[in-house]
Design a protein around this motif. Sequence first.
Motif, PDB file in Angstrom:
ATOM      1  N   GLU A  80      33.469  46.340  36.944  1.00 52.28           N
ATOM      2  CA  GLU A  80      34.638  46.952  36.318  1.00 52.28           C
ATOM      3  C   GLU A  80      35.206  46.026  35.241  1.00 52.28           C
ATOM      4  O   GLU A  80      35.552  46.473  34.140  1.00 52.28           O
ATOM      5  CB  GLU A  80      35.710  47.255  37.377  1.00 52.28           C
ATOM      6  N   ALA A  81      35.283  44.732  35.556  1.00 57.66           N
ATOM      7  CA  ALA A  81      35.810  43.766  34.591  1.00 57.66           C
ATOM      8  C   ALA A  81      34.923  43.707  33.351  1.00 57.66           C
ATOM      9  O   ALA A  81      35.417  43.674  32.227  1.00 57.66           O
ATOM     10  CB  ALA A  81      35.909  42.383  35.229  1.00 57.66           C
ATOM     11  N   ALA A  82      33.607  43.745  33.560  1.00 60.12           N
ATOM     12  CA  ALA A  82      32.678  43.689  32.435  1.00 60.12           C
ATOM     13  C   ALA A  82      32.797  44.919  31.558  1.00 60.12           C
ATOM     14  O   ALA A  82      32.803  44.822  30.323  1.00 60.12           O
ATOM     15  CB  ALA A  82      31.247  43.545  32.954  1.00 60.12           C
ATOM     16  N   SER A  83      32.934  46.093  32.179  1.00 60.26           N
ATOM     17  CA  SER A  83      33.027  47.327  31.398  1.00 60.26           C
ATOM     18  C   SER A  83      34.331  47.400  30.603  1.00 60.26           C
ATOM     19  O   SER A  83      34.375  48.008  29.538  1.00 60.26           O
ATOM     20  CB  SER A  83      32.879  48.550  32.300  1.00 60.26           C
ATOM     21  N   LYS A  84      35.389  46.754  31.116  1.00 56.59           N
ATOM     22  CA  LYS A  84      36.684  46.773  30.424  1.00 56.59           C
ATOM     23  C   LYS A  84      36.875  45.541  29.545  1.00 56.59           C
ATOM     24  O   LYS A  84      37.898  45.420  28.861  1.00 56.59           O
ATOM     25  CB  LYS A  84      37.823  46.841  31.447  1.00 56.59           C
ATOM     26  N   GLY A  85      35.928  44.612  29.602  1.00 61.67           N
ATOM     27  CA  GLY A  85      36.033  43.403  28.787  1.00 61.67           C
ATOM     28  C   GLY A  85      37.099  42.444  29.273  1.00 61.67           C
ATOM     29  O   GLY A  85      37.682  41.706  28.491  1.00 61.67           O
ATOM     30  N   ILE A  86      37.344  42.446  30.572  1.00 60.65           N
ATOM     31  CA  ILE A  86      38.374  41.572  31.149  1.00 60.65           C
ATOM     32  C   ILE A  86      37.712  40.273  31.601  1.00 60.65           C
ATOM     33  O   ILE A  86      36.704  40.281  32.299  1.00 60.65           O
ATOM     34  CB  ILE A  86      39.053  42.254  32.354  1.00 60.65           C
ATOM     35  N   ALA A  87      38.300  39.136  31.225  1.00 64.26           N
ATOM     36  CA  ALA A  87      37.794  37.833  31.661  1.00 64.26           C
ATOM     37  C   ALA A  87      38.185  37.612  33.116  1.00 64.26           C
ATOM     38  O   ALA A  87      39.308  37.921  33.528  1.00 64.26           O
ATOM     39  CB  ALA A  87      38.379  36.724  30.791  1.00 64.26           C
ATOM     40  N   VAL A  88      37.230  37.120  33.894  1.00 62.09           N
ATOM     41  CA  VAL A  88      37.489  36.867  35.311  1.00 62.09           C
ATOM     42  C   VAL A  88      37.051  35.457  35.678  1.00 62.09           C
ATOM     43  O   VAL A  88      36.270  34.832  34.972  1.00 62.09           O
ATOM     44  CB  VAL A  88      36.749  37.873  36.219  1.00 62.09           C
ATOM     45  N   THR A  89      37.571  34.996  36.803  1.00 57.17           N
ATOM     46  CA  THR A  89      37.196  33.703  37.354  1.00 57.17           C
ATOM     47  C   THR A  89      36.627  33.931  38.744  1.00 57.17           C
ATOM     48  O   THR A  89      37.253  34.616  39.549  1.00 57.17           O
ATOM     49  CB  THR A  89      38.430  32.783  37.461  1.00 57.17           C
ATOM     50  N   PRO A  90      35.435  33.372  39.034  1.00 56.40           N
ATOM     51  CA  PRO A  90      34.897  33.511  40.387  1.00 56.40           C
ATOM     52  C   PRO A  90      35.661  32.600  41.349  1.00 56.40           C
ATOM     53  O   PRO A  90      35.967  31.460  41.022  1.00 56.40           O
ATOM     54  CB  PRO A  90      33.441  33.075  40.247  1.00 56.40           C
ATOM     55  N   VAL A  91      35.976  33.130  42.514  1.00 52.40           N
ATOM     56  CA  VAL A  91      36.724  32.382  43.515  1.00 52.40           C
ATOM     57  C   VAL A  91      35.980  32.500  44.843  1.00 52.40           C
ATOM     58  O   VAL A  91      35.587  33.599  45.245  1.00 52.40           O
ATOM     59  CB  VAL A  91      38.156  32.945  43.667  1.00 52.40           C
ATOM     60  N   ASP A  92      35.787  31.373  45.514  1.00 51.21           N
ATOM     61  CA  ASP A  92      35.150  31.367  46.827  1.00 51.21           C
ATOM     62  C   ASP A  92      36.173  31.864  47.854  1.00 51.21           C
ATOM     63  O   ASP A  92      37.232  31.257  48.019  1.00 51.21           O
ATOM     64  CB  ASP A  92      34.690  29.952  47.171  1.00 51.21           C
ATOM     65  N   PRO A  93      35.885  32.970  48.560  1.00 51.89           N
ATOM     66  CA  PRO A  93      36.856  33.498  49.521  1.00 51.89           C
ATOM     67  C   PRO A  93      37.184  32.513  50.641  1.00 51.89           C
ATOM     68  O   PRO A  93      38.303  32.503  51.142  1.00 51.89           O
ATOM     69  CB  PRO A  93      36.195  34.762  50.063  1.00 51.89           C
ATOM     70  N   LYS A  94      36.231  31.668  51.019  1.00 52.67           N
ATOM     71  CA  LYS A  94      36.502  30.676  52.064  1.00 52.67           C
ATOM     72  C   LYS A  94      37.601  29.720  51.616  1.00 52.67           C
ATOM     73  O   LYS A  94      38.491  29.384  52.400  1.00 52.67           O
ATOM     74  CB  LYS A  94      35.233  29.888  52.396  1.00 52.67           C
ATOM     75  N   THR A  95      37.539  29.306  50.350  1.00 53.11           N
ATOM     76  CA  THR A  95      38.545  28.390  49.820  1.00 53.11           C
ATOM     77  C   THR A  95      39.924  29.040  49.854  1.00 53.11           C
ATOM     78  O   THR A  95      40.916  28.405  50.220  1.00 53.11           O
ATOM     79  CB  THR A  95      38.190  27.988  48.373  1.00 53.11           C
TER      80      THR A  95
END
Length: 135
Positions: A32-47
């Motif tokens: 969804e972020a890629a199709s809308k051109g939104i920048a995202v940050t990967p986050v480890d759910p454990k952290t």
Amino acid sequence: MKDLIKESISDLKKSEGFVYVTADGDKIDLHEAASKGIAVTPVDPKTEVIKKLEAAGLFLMDGKFLNDLNELISLINGSGASKVKTGKRRTFTDAEKSKIVEEWKKVEAAGKKTKAAFAREIGVGYQTFINWLRN
């Protein structure tokens, strides 16, 4: 506290790999972020779960805290040892050993403790801990 623990378990069970977060801190599907051109940050759910639990006072990555918590639980359940130590050895399962070694790798990467200090904190002899690391 009970709800926080249940929520943490749920968060870890439903996430596979990383969760993606927008600049505003909202979780979003990567496609969804890629199709809308939104920048995202990967986050480890454990952290993220660890941060939430620590904010509530549960330091589950701290071996001494875990030992104290386990002792409290065993005393409440009536299966705990008396105040005087009997000198009985604690036996660790392979899974427990693996988890301790994984935790050590994180602590070692952070450069926060020596092997000896870590072994003392988790209640294991230094040489025993070294043997676990070799296996």
